[in-house]
Scaffold this motif. Structure first.
Motif, PDB file in Angstrom:
ATOM      1  N   SER A   1       7.557   2.934  -4.010  1.00 33.41           N
ATOM      2  CA  SER A   1       6.985   3.479  -5.245  1.00 33.41           C
ATOM      3  C   SER A   1       7.410   4.931  -5.432  1.00 33.41           C
TER       4      SER A   1
ATOM      5  N   SER B   1       2.105   8.407  -5.157  1.00 34.19           N
ATOM      6  CA  SER B   1       2.902   7.299  -4.623  1.00 34.19           C
ATOM      7  C   SER B   1       3.430   7.546  -3.216  1.00 34.19           C
TER       8      SER B   1
ATOM      9  N   PRO C   1       4.403  -2.712  -6.317  1.00 32.93           N
ATOM     10  CA  PRO C   1       5.119  -1.500  -6.722  1.00 32.93           C
ATOM     11  C   PRO C   1       5.741  -1.610  -8.114  1.00 32.93           C
TER      12      PRO C   1
ATOM     13  N   VAL D   1      -2.992   0.215  -0.536  1.00 34.71           N
ATOM     14  CA  VAL D   1      -2.066   1.125  -1.217  1.00 34.71           C
ATOM     15  C   VAL D   1      -1.688   0.581  -2.584  1.00 34.71           C
ATOM     16  N   ASN D   2      -1.345  -0.720  -2.647  1.00 37.97           N
ATOM     17  CA  ASN D   2      -0.952  -1.302  -3.921  1.00 37.97           C
ATOM     18  C   ASN D   2      -2.117  -1.363  -4.899  1.00 37.97           C
TER      19      ASN D   2
ATOM     20  N   ASN E   1       2.257   7.261  -0.301  1.00 40.89           N
ATOM     21  CA  ASN E   1       1.921   6.288   0.744  1.00 40.89           C
ATOM     22  C   ASN E   1       2.680   4.976   0.588  1.00 40.89           C
ATOM     23  N   SER E   2       3.501   4.882  -0.446  1.00 39.78           N
ATOM     24  CA  SER E   2       4.341   3.702  -0.660  1.00 39.78           C
ATOM     25  C   SER E   2       5.764   4.191  -0.895  1.00 39.78           C
TER      26      SER E   2
END
Length: 323
Positions: A82, A76, A281, A4-5, A78-79
């Motif tokens: 973020s 964003s 993030p 994700v990041n 999925n975070s």
């Protein structure tokens, strides 16, 4: 490093390519009037159309930055942190619109011909006739959360309310930063540090209120600033180390310089994030901050050109250090 990041790193770098460089700002500064500023932005494909008025130009820039911010937020989801960060930057991007709605409700005056974004688009057809209707309309949105925070401070008038709506951004983003770890936290703090002090100093100066999201200043100074009379506030402000080198003799001028410094710090440290904090993030925060700074820089230059300010005066207002 999470997938994700890594993904957000790639997206944020793409967004960064859509922001202004130091060279771009230099070119805009070299133009003779505000129309040429927007002509240059059109040539650089930063905007798609050339405005007929400066007010229309401001709307074009806000539309553009909001659109890019919405794209970044969309990537964003999925975070959570973020997504929360980009949501706050979108809130700040639309804050002037929300303030105009709040002021309209309190003054019992309808707004006409304005276009509102996202959660505020429901007001395009009309403004609530009372505070109760406004609260109901924004319940469950980020604007409702901001209004609730303002209410918790017990504001006495609409001026205090508007100041507290400003505070919401730094209050929430500071809380999010505290959930980060180690180097991530330090990098994120470096972006908002100057803003934390500016908002605390400003609220204490103008509203006599104390906040605790501080960076270089301290709680004792903020309490003294909030409790002293207006004539004594300049003396207290000068206890803040960065203010000692500011020659201005009025509180508004001093605080304006503090904000200019905060923006320059935010630009410098956002750029640093792209060189150091690659998969975190914080890079989303840096990209969001640069979009916000671009908006401020463009409007500062365009308005400065319209007012025939010197380039040295305008240079103090932009977030890039051009010296």
């Amino acid at each position: 490093m999470s997938a994700v990041n890594a993904y957000l790193h790639s997206i944020s770098r793409t967004v960064k390519t859509e922001t202004l460089t130091r060279g771009d700002i230099g070119e805009l500064m070299a133009e003779d009037d505000w129309r040429q500023v927007f002509n240059t932005l059109k040539e650089k494909e930063y905007i798609d159309e050339i405005p007929a008025t400066l007010e229309e130009g401001e709307r074009i820039i806000i539309d553009r930055q909001t659109r890019v911010m919405e794209k970044l937020m969309g990537y964003s989801y999925n975070s959570k942190i973020s997504k929360d960060i980009t949501s706050l930057y979108l809130y700040d991007m639309m804050l002037d619109e929300f303030k105009s709605i709040v002021t309209s409700v309190y003054n019992k005056r309808q707004l006409k011909g304005l276009k509102f974004h996202r959660e505020l688009s429901k007001f395009n057809e009309g403004i609530p006739s009372s505070e109760e209707e406004l609260r109901s309309a924004i319940n469950g949105t980020i604007f409702g959360n901001a209004y609730n925070l303002a209410s918790s401070y017990g504001y006495k008038n609409v001026t205090q309310l508007l100041s507290l709506l400003d505070l919401y951004f730094i209050y929430r983003i500071s809380s999010l930063i505290e959930t980060l770890r180690g180097d991530w936290k330090m990098a994120a703090r470096s972006i908002v540090c100057g803003y934390q002090d500016y908002y605390a100093l400003s609220l204490a100066t103008y509203q006599g209120m104390v906040t605790k999201n501080l960076c270089e200043t301290n709680e004792e100074l903020i309490k003294d600033l909030a409790s002293t009379d207006y004539k004594g506030k300049i003396e207290v402000l000068r206890r803040f180390e960065p203010v000692k080198s500011i020659s201005s003799k009025s509180a508004p001028e001093i605080l304006s310089k503090v904000l200019d410094r905060a923006r320059k710090m935010a630009r410098k440290n956002s750029l640093n994030v792209f060189m150091s904090q690659t998969f975190s993030p914080v890079i989303v925060m840096a990209a969001s901050e640069m979009l916000r700074l671009d908006k401020g820089d463009i409007l500062a230059i365009a308005n400065g050109k319209k007012l025939k300010l010197s380039n040295s005066s305008i240079q103090e207002l932009v977030s890039y250090d051009l010296v």
